[in-house]
Design an enzyme around this catalytic site. Sequence first.
Site, short mmCIF file in Angstrom:
data_model
loop_
_atom_site.label_atom_id
_atom_site.label_comp_id
_atom_site.label_asym_id
_atom_site.label_seq_id
_atom_site.Cartn_x
_atom_site.Cartn_y
_atom_site.Cartn_z
N ALA A 52 -7.45 -33.78 52.00
CA ALA A 52 -6.04 -34.08 52.17
C ALA A 52 -5.34 -33.14 51.62
CB ALA A 52 -5.90 -35.19 50.37
N TYR A 53 -5.38 -31.73 51.02
CA TYR A 53 -4.85 -30.93 51.16
C TYR A 53 -4.09 -30.11 52.25
CZ TYR A 53 -7.36 -30.48 46.57
OH TYR A 53 -7.21 -30.98 45.18
N SER A 54 -3.02 -29.57 52.47
CA SER A 54 -2.46 -29.86 51.91
C SER A 54 -0.85 -31.69 52.49
CB SER A 54 -1.06 -29.32 52.05
OG SER A 54 -0.76 -28.61 52.68
#
Length: 315
Positions: A52-54
């Site tokens: 999920a980053y970023s």
Amino acid sequence: MTRVQLADTDLFVHPLQLGGNPFGWGADRDQSFAVLDAYSEAGGNFIDTADAYSAWVEGNSGGESETIIGEWMKARGNRDDMVIATKVGMHPKRKGLDPANIRIAVDDSLRRLGTDHIDVYYAHRDDDDVDQVAVAETFDALVRSGKVSYLGASNFSLERLQKARKISTKFSLACYRVVQDRFNLVSRAAVDPQKQAYLRSEGIAELPFHSLASGFLTGKHTGGDATGSVRGERVADFVEDQKALGALEVLHDVATDHGATMTATAIAWQLTHDFIPSTIASARVPEQLTELLAGTEMQLSPDEKAALDGAWVEA
């Protein structure tokens, strides 16, 4: 070179786990490479990231951090020297722990990281909407396939961690060996004494995130000025909390007695806990690593640890 065993795995890691959260937003590709180079040159070998980053940054879609880490390892030819941890469940297009989603997400992460295996693969957060046995079986299949070496659980309550462990034991499946929770000098609720006792009894390692309370424990923003901080709003919450400011004073006193920074002292306090072999902290520029790494070498006396332990009591 400092190395500690990660729970009961065959992984030996640096006590500072480098957080990959800033890569791709707080630090661009070149800045990220510089931080990764400095960390590696200092003996660091443990990197934390997530699919999920970023994704929360305008123009990003998620996976930027993994991509940068993968490109760095390829450029340096050092994949075998690194211990890589990433997560599934919070990517905008790969939310939750549905088995089909996990299987797709792990391949996405492997591709972005440019590797054939992930050393530690986390459920990024719990998911009550899926069959828990199916989740455990899916993660177990990833371990058996060699795509994943060990499993972790991030942001799990004690109750859910216990239930997951029971499922793994009952069906002889790979279990969570490590966990991640928010835990620092002024935020301890997620790892209360009951959970600490369970981690010890099961030999599960805690790898805390937000080790510096979004920068508050550096002492640089006590005037309410979050200039230069990409997490300024979170820092402001602590700055307005008198109890947190009181804990910061104790941290300052201990740091001063050592001739050390508050950052290093906050890291050192975390590592006094026997269930924490390594703690997560991030850097946007190489210079920030110096204080973080110093904390892994700092030794607190029993009285200093007791003072810091007592500096904060959760409401």
